[in-house]
Design a protein around this motif. Structure first.
Motif, PDB file in Angstrom:
ATOM      1  N   ARG A   1       1.393  14.561   5.891  1.00  0.00           N
ATOM      2  CA  ARG A   1       1.955  13.475   6.460  1.00  0.00           C
ATOM      3  C   ARG A   1       3.206  12.807   5.542  1.00  0.00           C
ATOM      4  O   ARG A   1       4.045  12.497   6.338  1.00  0.00           O
ATOM      5  N   GLN A   2       3.199  12.851   4.548  1.00  0.00           N
ATOM      6  CA  GLN A   2       4.177  12.520   3.871  1.00  0.00           C
ATOM      7  C   GLN A   2       5.395  13.255   3.916  1.00  0.00           C
ATOM      8  O   GLN A   2       6.457  12.675   4.355  1.00  0.00           O
TER       9      GLN A   2
ATOM     10  N   ILE B   1      -2.599  13.805   1.402  1.00  0.00           N
ATOM     11  CA  ILE B   1      -1.752  12.944   2.617  1.00  0.00           C
ATOM     12  C   ILE B   1      -0.254  13.719   2.554  1.00  0.00           C
ATOM     13  O   ILE B   1       0.659  13.254   2.831  1.00  0.00           O
TER      14      ILE B   1
ATOM     15  N   THR C   1       0.866   4.747   3.604  1.00  0.00           N
ATOM     16  CA  THR C   1       0.434   6.003   3.273  1.00  0.00           C
ATOM     17  C   THR C   1       0.355   6.254   1.824  1.00  0.00           C
ATOM     18  O   THR C   1      -0.736   6.744   1.323  1.00  0.00           O
TER      19      THR C   1
END
Length: 445
Positions: free
Chosen positions: A268-269, A265, A307
């Motif tokens: 995305r982070q 992730i 997330t």
């Protein structure tokens, strides 16, 4: 307070569980209404405010005494000295919301004294780089000191303690509800597994993970641990050598193949962080110069938290399943006593270490092994598991970290570095069990 064998409280005593009792945490999903969500969010914010005021008071105190390292000697004031200064910190919240902030702050000071109290003043690695360019560090840059809790990164939780049965699970009209202070109507809860029938609820921690609300109920209950295995066969002994990329490699040469959830992730982070930074920069300012965040910003923050929570939950699920499998398959587990806090200081290794959670994994192995009657052995921190040859025992003094294949100059053995270390750890465990009298005699042919 302690409890006797019948489960009754013994007043005036410190917590000491009766023989055969353990403390366990049971996590459940709760589904508060919109009005209950607002009250919970207010409680989270008030707890964070109290904690940050404690940190601000500590920084002011250390500045006044010109703190230059050593143990922290700070008398933590009562939370009422803070609540009296702010009108919104009123009695609409559970008193344990404020007391929980004080307990966490005291725990942070204790952790600093245990870890850094005997060391000279040490700054964070990122700050040390800035200092080379002329940056003047402040107390907020000191490594290990209690730091301010941000609304973005977390701190969405508080703990309330059991007092006269104010925490309990109730069933009515075919639904299950969690009763906690300031929520007498109850919060709907999904009880996917029952609490121990003879257990005593001690406290409850309510938290938000992204857009999900969770309660962790701490329960003291009777638990019959299995008898310790008296004779351990060498085939039932496994050793785990820490691996940055795969979590561990065992003495059979098998890797854990950890998926590295946080790395998955990562993109995305970073994208969400950039988006939040742009929104913060463009936000309107109030009369005090503070940004007024839009609804879109708040939704993005929740998306970010969701997330990060998903990656953490995936990691915990993987570690629990793997530790459960290992403690079922083997009678003795050998691990190495690594100083993980020092390893995390390396900028190249620290991110992977925090991702795989090897420290949590060792804790899981320990308590599960104890409950199942298995042996949990920790090799001495200075045991040279990587430098010894598992075939002949020769020690290789100059072994670089970049050497991933171990080559013995004495017996010409060539083996994977991590596999070699795991075999040495297994031999360590065999000697330890033999000295204690738990090693089974080999079967004669």
């Amino acid at each position: 307070m302690a409890a006797d064998k019948k489960g009754s409280h013994i007043k005036g005593t410190k917590k000491q569980l009766p023989d055969g009792w353990i403390t366990g945490a049971f996590r459940y999903a709760i589904f508060p209404t919109d009005e209950q969500k607002q009250r919970l969010e207010m409680a989270f914010g008030c707890e964070r405010k109290i904690y940050n005021e404690y940190v601000a008071g500590l920084v002011e105190h250390l500045t006044s005494i010109e703190f230059s390292g050593g143990f922290l000697t700070y008398k933590v004031p009562n939370y009422t000295t803070i609540t009296n200064r702010f009108d919104f910190l009123d009695k609409s919240n559970d008193a344990f919301v404020y007391n929980d902030a004080k307990i966490r702050f005291q725990a942070a000071i204790k952790k600093y004294n245990e870890t850094y109290g005997k060391r000279p003043l040490h700054y964070k690695k990122s700050v040390q780089k800035k200092m080379k360019a002329g940056y003047v560090p402040s107390l907020r840059d000191v490594k290990g000191l209690p730091k301010f809790h941000s609304k973005k990164q977390g701190g969405f939780s508080y703990t309330t303690n059991q007092t006269n049965g104010n925490i309990r699970i109730e069933s009515r009209d075919g639904a299950t509800f969690l009763r906690i202070p300031k929520f007498p109507e109850g919060i709907p809860v999904r009880l996917h597994r029952e609490l121990p029938a003879d257990g005593l609820i001690k406290k409850a921690t309510i938290k938000r993970e992204g857009d999900r609300y969770i309660v962790a109920i701490s329960v003291d209950y009777p638990f019959e641990k299995l008898q310790l295995v008296e004779k351990v066969a060498t085939s039932k002994i496994t050793a785990l050598d820490y691996s940055q990329s795969d979590l561990y490699m065992d003495s059979e040469g098998q890797k854990a193949e950890y998926p590295r959830f946080h790395e998955l992730i990562g993109k995305r982070q970073r994208r969400l962080n950039k988006s939040l930074a742009r929104m913060k920069e463009r936000a309107m300012k109030d009369e005090n110069g503070q940004p007024v965040y839009s609804k879109n910003y708040r939704q993005t923050v929740v998306h970010y938290q969701k997330t990060m929570a998903k990656a953490a939950n995936q990691r915990n699920d993987f570690l629990h399943k793997r530790s459960h499998q290992i403690t079922n398959d083997y009678d003795a587990i050998v691990v190495e006593d690594l100083d993980l806090s020092n390893l995390a200081q390396c900028l190249k290794l620290g991110k992977k270490l925090h991702d795989n959670g090897f420290g949590m994994f060792r804790n899981m192995l320990k308590y599960k092994a104890e409950r199942k009657g298995k042996h949990y052995i920790v090799a001495d921190r200075f045991f040279p598991s990587s430098k010894l040859c598992s075939a002949c025992g020769t020690k290789k003094e100059n072994l670089r970290l970049s050497e991933r294949t171990y080559t013995c100059a004495h017996c010409q053995a060539v083996i994977d570095r991590d596999h070699n270390a795991a075999l040495n750890l297994k031999n360590y465990g065999i000697r330890k069990l033999s000295n204690l009298g738990f090693l089974a005699a080999p079967v004669s042919s």
